[in-house]
Design an enzyme around this catalytic site. Sequence first.
Site, PDB file in Angstrom:
ATOM      1  N   LYS A   1       0.842  -1.205   0.000  1.00  0.00           N
ATOM      2  CA  LYS A   1       0.000   0.000   0.000  1.00  0.00           C
ATOM      3  C   LYS A   1       0.873   1.250   0.000  1.00  0.00           C
ATOM      4  O   LYS A   1       1.931   1.260   0.621  1.00  0.00           O
ATOM      5  CB  LYS A   1      -0.859   0.022   1.272  1.00  0.00           C
ATOM      6  CG  LYS A   1      -2.172  -0.707   1.146  1.00  0.00           C
ATOM      7  CD  LYS A   1      -3.079  -0.275   2.290  1.00  0.00           C
ATOM      8  CE  LYS A   1      -4.257  -1.189   2.486  1.00  0.00           C
ATOM      9  NZ  LYS A   1      -4.960  -0.900   3.742  1.00  0.00           N
TER      10      LYS A   1
ATOM     11  N   ARG B   1     -17.572  -1.596  13.703  1.00  0.00           N
ATOM     12  CA  ARG B   1     -18.460  -0.431  13.648  1.00  0.00           C
ATOM     13  C   ARG B   1     -19.873  -0.817  13.237  1.00  0.00           C
ATOM     14  O   ARG B   1     -20.849  -0.315  13.774  1.00  0.00           O
ATOM     15  CB  ARG B   1     -17.916   0.608  12.654  1.00  0.00           C
ATOM     16  CG  ARG B   1     -16.655   1.272  13.120  1.00  0.00           C
ATOM     17  CD  ARG B   1     -15.923   1.897  11.971  1.00  0.00           C
ATOM     18  NE  ARG B   1     -15.499   0.887  11.021  1.00  0.00           N
ATOM     19  CZ  ARG B   1     -14.595   1.082  10.063  1.00  0.00           C
ATOM     20  NH1 ARG B   1     -14.058   2.261   9.908  1.00  0.00           N
ATOM     21  NH2 ARG B   1     -14.255   0.106   9.258  1.00  0.00           N
TER      22      ARG B   1
HETATM   23  O1  PNS Z   1      -6.554  -1.220   9.897  1.00  0.00           O
HETATM   24  P1  PNS Z   1      -6.680  -2.419   9.022  1.00  0.00           P
HETATM   25  O2  PNS Z   1      -6.028  -2.151   7.690  1.00  0.00           O
HETATM   26  O3  PNS Z   1      -8.093  -2.887   8.914  1.00  0.00           O
HETATM   27  O4  PNS Z   1      -5.856  -3.631   9.731  1.00  0.00           O
HETATM   28  C1  PNS Z   1      -5.752  -4.895   9.121  1.00  0.00           C
HETATM   29  C2  PNS Z   1      -4.737  -5.795   9.868  1.00  0.00           C
HETATM   30  C3  PNS Z   1      -3.420  -5.080  10.091  1.00  0.00           C
HETATM   31  C4  PNS Z   1      -5.317  -6.184  11.202  1.00  0.00           C
HETATM   32  C5  PNS Z   1      -4.549  -7.072   8.999  1.00  0.00           C
HETATM   33  O5  PNS Z   1      -4.304  -6.689   7.674  1.00  0.00           O
HETATM   34  C6  PNS Z   1      -3.415  -7.958   9.488  1.00  0.00           C
HETATM   35  O6  PNS Z   1      -3.476  -8.537  10.538  1.00  0.00           O
HETATM   36  N1  PNS Z   1      -2.326  -8.043   8.679  1.00  0.00           N
HETATM   37  C7  PNS Z   1      -1.140  -8.808   9.008  1.00  0.00           C
HETATM   38  C8  PNS Z   1      -0.957 -10.025   8.099  1.00  0.00           C
HETATM   39  C9  PNS Z   1      -1.728 -11.209   8.628  1.00  0.00           C
HETATM   40  O7  PNS Z   1      -1.550 -11.658   9.742  1.00  0.00           O
HETATM   41  N2  PNS Z   1      -2.620 -11.732   7.774  1.00  0.00           N
HETATM   42  C10 PNS Z   1      -3.499 -12.828   8.111  1.00  0.00           C
HETATM   43  C11 PNS Z   1      -4.736 -12.292   8.816  1.00  0.00           C
HETATM   44  S1  PNS Z   1      -5.971 -13.490   8.921  1.00  0.00           S
END
Ligand code: PNS
Length: 164
Positions: A41, A94
Amino acid sequence: MRRAIYPGSFDPVTNGHLDIIERGCKLFDEIIIAILVNPEKTPFFTIEERQEMLAQVLEEIEHGSCRLRVDSFEGLLVQYAVARQAHAIVRGIRAISDYEYELQMALMNRRLEPTIETVFMMPAEAYSYVSSRLVKEVFLLGGELGGLVPPLVEARMKEKVAKG
Ligand code: PNS
């Protein structure tokens, strides 16, 4: 000593995030606010800027005896949570529309690491429509952000755009 991870992009931190942190402080002794380093991103703020802003705005919130730390992480969230010896992952929900994605993530995280629980928390209704994505869109189109993000965040967004 109960420790939770509150993960996210926090690009930027909103009043909704702060509301969840305040609520989480009633349940946990320590919350690590963990910013995902996501090379895919292009963020508005760098990780360092987000980390610095979070540290500053956290000084203003009600956290009682709960310790708040700000960190960043790469890779799998559950691996990070285990490395930090956390008991839980906190996520804000939310609306019903958030639930499907959050449920998927929570169940996948549970499969990957059954020792870590996901705790869903609801923000105050006033923040039920606030997201970092909409905050950025409204800001870039010239809308007012009062009440949606801390004043420091709005000021930093203005500075950033002014610098180009
Ligand atoms: O603020 P966001 O973008 O909704 O957060 C998303 C987040 C950071 C919680 C999620 O993308 C994440 O945990 N990413 C790390 C990679 C990971 O563990 N992926 C498997 C999740 S099931």
